[in-house]
Design a protein around this motif. Structure first.
Motif, mmCIF file in Angstrom:
data_model
loop_
_atom_site.group_PDB
_atom_site.id
_atom_site.type_symbol
_atom_site.label_atom_id
_atom_site.label_comp_id
_atom_site.label_asym_id
_atom_site.label_seq_id
_atom_site.Cartn_x
_atom_site.Cartn_y
_atom_site.Cartn_z
ATOM 1 N N THR A 16 0.857 -1.100 0.212
ATOM 2 C CA THR A 16 0.003 0.119 -0.045
ATOM 3 C C THR A 16 0.935 1.285 -0.154
ATOM 4 N N ARG A 17 1.903 1.357 0.756
ATOM 5 C CA ARG A 17 2.784 2.429 1.113
ATOM 6 C C ARG A 17 3.589 2.767 -0.202
ATOM 7 N N LEU A 18 4.272 1.574 -1.042
ATOM 8 C CA LEU A 18 4.787 1.608 -2.407
ATOM 9 C C LEU A 18 3.783 2.283 -3.367
ATOM 10 N N ARG A 19 2.651 1.739 -3.479
ATOM 11 C CA ARG A 19 1.562 2.186 -4.524
ATOM 12 C C ARG A 19 1.287 3.504 -4.018
ATOM 13 N N ASP A 20 1.142 4.029 -2.844
ATOM 14 C CA ASP A 20 0.915 5.325 -2.722
ATOM 15 C C ASP A 20 2.197 6.368 -3.042
ATOM 16 N N GLU A 21 3.301 6.089 -3.137
ATOM 17 C CA GLU A 21 4.477 6.554 -3.571
ATOM 18 C C GLU A 21 4.598 6.429 -4.962
ATOM 19 N N GLY A 22 3.882 5.871 -5.951
ATOM 20 C CA GLY A 22 4.127 5.875 -7.243
ATOM 21 C C GLY A 22 4.662 4.688 -7.857
#
Length: 252
Positions: A22-28
């Motif tokens: 989730t965090r990686l996705r949120d950071e693009g």
């Protein structure tokens, strides 16, 4: 425009892995979840959207791992980050004298051989031009409770694997390890629908930071270690446990 960043997170469909994805996705980032739980993969991909792809993979199966990274090479041609998170989360196991070799071997196959196999086949893709491997170990690599031999040995092996691989794969690939303490993953389990377990005030207050950990604590650490800001860090085991391994506890 910056080049798309590609990550693989093993065991990324639930728990700490889901938090990392989730965090990686949120950071693009574009993220590939490699997990052996089909239902959990479907739930995660449906919830997280188009930049997240799910693949059914048993990380202890060399052929399955080889096929995953062959697909990645054909699809993306490169890889920026491998997070070896998949594990049999069975810290409290069978008493030593009753521990079957099959149970011992199963934990080592998934928890230690899995990171080895994924790193082996990811390495050629991570060298273009440079990438990062992050292993998820556990504070149980450095402290124990009774009946945890197999789990502790597997996670201790991951810590040792980290510094060995850092020397073998550097300077192009940095290799680090995170050892989480108590992380409340109840809201990110399959079918949990975002509902956390009930934790007591004592659960939180026993931690020097005053709270139990959350998956985002580990996810933030992954993002830091994968970034250029951590470019001088390799071969390290970063303990993220709210200070618990530094707390002296005796029964009074």
């Amino acid at each position: 425009m910056d080049q798309e960043k590609i990550a693989v997170v093993t065991g990324g469909a639930q728990g700490i892995g889901r938090g990392i994805v989730t965090r990686l996705r949120d950071e693009g980032w574009s993220v590939v979840i490699a997990d052996n739980d089909g239902q959990a993969v479907e739930e995660a991909v449906a919830a997280l959207g188009g930049s997240v792809i799910g693949k059914l993979v048993d990380v202890s199966d060399e052929k399955a791992v080889q096929l995953l990274f062959s697909w990645l090479e054909a699809t993306y041609g490169r890889l920026d980050l491998l997070v070896n998170n998949a594990a049999v989360a069975k810290a409290h196991g069978t008493p030593l004298e009753s521990l079957a070799l099959e149970e011992w071997q199963h934990l080592l196959n998934v928890n230690l051989t899995g990171p080895f196999l994924c790193s082996k086949y990811a390495a050629p893709l991570l060298r273009h031009p440079s990438g990062s491997i992050i292993h998820i170990a556990s504070t149980r690599a450095v402290q124990s409770e009774p009946d945890s031999e197999a789990y502790a040995a597997s996670k201790g092996g991951v810590v040792a694997l980290t510094h060995a691989m850092a020397l073998s794969l550097g300077p192009q690939i940095r290799v680090n390890c995170i050892s989480p303490g108590w992380i409340d993953v109840s809201a990110l389990k399959k079918g949990a629908h975002g509902i956390s377990q009930s934790l007591s005030r004592q659960d939180h207050e026993q931690h020097p930071v005053g709270r139990v950990g959350q998956p985002q604590d580990i996810a933030a650490t992954v993002c830091f270690l994968a970034s250029a800001q951590a470019g001088f860090i390799t071969g390290q085991n970063l303990v993220v446990d709210g200070g618990m391994t530094r707390k002296m506890i005796y029964v009074e």
